[in-house]
Scaffold this motif. Structure first.
Motif: not given
Ligand SMILES: [Fe+2]
Ligand SMILES: [Fe+2]
Ligand SMILES: [Fe+2]
Lengths: 250, 231
Positions: B162, B200, B62, B196, B110
């Motif tokens: 998100w 993934h 990630h 998140d 992120h």
């Molecule tokens: Fe992400």
């Protein structure tokens, strides 16, 4: 292939977690009294491991028996609420349910078409020679098959977030044109005069366990398992033909 | 992609982020911009430090792969948009804006996310104090009630995106908002805490059982970082 017990297990797990808000407003489900149709998960036309090594059996099983099942289960629940809202003339509920229905119906439509437009790499269906008329039009549209694949790949890799890429036949007057379309999330190809020829799922769940962040490799490899026979049938057929799998899964 | 919403505010803010000073008011981030270029920030903990809530393998992919790709692409498209500006090519600038929003948003989101997580040995999961605790109790009744609402919001995201606890810069109130794809929290709202919900972020550990990920991640939420973002 998937009976009522499988459905009720999935429904239970759905009610017990991700669907709480929605479910809490509902009475317990009583399928016997439903006036909305009940969709069911269509069986895969091949085994879970049939697309290996390009798509792993683990991905296929989760994708079909969990992800697709959840779309079917949630669609049925949303349609039941919708029919109750219609029955009680509750128009605000009807409007607020529309996006939920679109999302889960889209998920059911897209995945049903997707399973059918894939085939084991060793099968003759997975050769583009199984689609002579479609390939002829691909060549006249993009120049050659390689250029078409490049254009498709660029469209798929350009998606920002979850979505799908489709080859679509569009009827424009008397003419039939081919076009590459990307759609977000589970938006389905349902426009007037549009027939989806084949689709590629670009949600991360479609490749992550095998390809991780290497989605370009997934996009390369999936060409080995495209079902060109199905693609040719959809290309020559009508919208109703392409969507008959959905009727069969009611 | 035609569905991508372009927001002028988002792009302005993402562009601003390429200057070394403006991006992180909270003073939490390590400097992530060198000579006007975005760079991948270091994590304040090891990849394996958030286990069992999030595996080391997920954290490494990630951070090193996904986040790095946003940084690289953001720099690349920032350069292209600067060129287009120089040439006064308005079409090219407009065409690049969604890409700046997406990759710049991915970088910002992120960066904030790594900061608002911490291993339990470094305070992860410890409830918020002070002003944030009060704001949560005022708006939601309790921390548990907030988590429940937050998890419902996360579960309701249709596709990638998100969920954020945000503060309204006009009223000062906090609320939960969801954002599609990498749309960043900019403009009227200030990001306080983000989770998140892209596949993934959890798929290798939880597969389709995303509700389990949403439940587990609260054990490694760094409320101290969230407190510092609240004004
Ligand atoms: Fe992400
Ligand atoms: Fe999207
Ligand atoms: Fe899928």
């Amino acid at each position: 292939m998937r009976g009522a017990s499988r459905l009720s297990i999935a429904l239970f797990s759905l009610l017990s977690n991700s669907f709480e808000v929605f479910a809490s407003e509902q009475q317990p489900f009583e399928f016997g009294e439903m006036s909305a149709p009940i969709y069911t998960l269509p069986p895969l036309p091949y085994a879970y491991d049939a697309l290996e090594p390009h798509i792993s059996a683990q991905i296929m099983e989760l994708h079909h028996s969990k992800h697709h099942q959840t779309y079917v289960t949630s669609l049925n629940a949303a349609l039941k609420s919708q029919s109750e809202a219609v029955h009680t003339s509750d128009i605000t509920s009807q409007v607020s349910l529309q996006q939920l229905i679109k999302f889960h119906a889209g998920g059911h439509i897209n995945h049903s078409l997707f399973w059918q437009n894939l085939a084991p790499a060793s099968s003759t269906d997975a050769e583009s020679s199984a689609a002579p008329k479609l390939v002829k039009q691909i060549k006249s549209t993009w120049g050659n098959e390689e250029k078409f694949r490049e254009a498709f790949k660029a469209a798929l890799l350009g998606l920002q977030g979850s979505g799908w890429g489709w080859l679509v036949k569009v009827e424009v007057g008397q003419e039939q044109r081919l076009t590459i379309v990307t759609t977000k999330d589970q938006d389905p190809i349902v426009g007037k005069g549009e027939v989806p020829i084949f689709g590629i799922d670009m949600w991360e769940h479609a490749y992550y366990l095998q390809y991780l962040n290497g989605k370009a490799a997934y996009v390369e490899n999936i060409w080995n398992v495209i079902n060109w026979k199905t693609a040719e049938e959809r290309f020559l057929g009508t919208r109703a033909d392409a969507f008959k799998i959905l009727k069969a899964s009611i | 992609m035609s569905s991508t919403l372009f927001r002028a505010t988002a792009v302005r803010s993402a562009l601003r982020a390429s200057a070394p000073t403006a991006a992180y008011r909270a003073g939490l981030a390590s400097p992530t911009f060198v000579r006007g270029k975005a760079t991948l920030p270091d994590l304040a903990y090891d990849y394996g430090a958030l286990e069992p809530a999030i595996s080391g393998k997920i954290m490494e992919l990630h951070h090193k792969n996904h986040h790095q790709t946003y940084v690289t692409s953001f720099n690349n498209f920032s350069e292209q948009i600067a060129e287009a500006k120089q040439k006064e090519d308005i079409q090219a600038q407009i065409a690049l804006q969604p890409l700046i929003n997406f990759h710049g948003g991915g970088h910002i989101n992120h960066t904030l996310f790594w900061e608002n997580l911490a291993p339990t040995s470094q305070g992860g999961g410890e409830p918020p104090k002070g002003q944030l605790s009060k704001a949560i109790n005022d708006s939601y009744g309790s921390l548990d009630a907030l988590k429940e609402k937050f998890n419902t919001a996360l579960a309701g995201i249709q596709g990638s995106g998100w969920a954020w606890l945000v503060q309204d810069t006009q009223t000062g109130n906090i609320s939960i908002k969801t954002y599609a794809n990498q749309d960043p929290v900019v403009g009227q709202f200030r990001p306080i805490l983000g989770i998140d919900a892209w596949e993934h972020a959890y798929y290798l550990d939880y597969q389709n059982r995303k509700a389990e990920y949403f439940k587990a991640i609260w054990n490694v939420v760094n409320w101290k970082a969230a407190e510092k973002r609240l004004k």
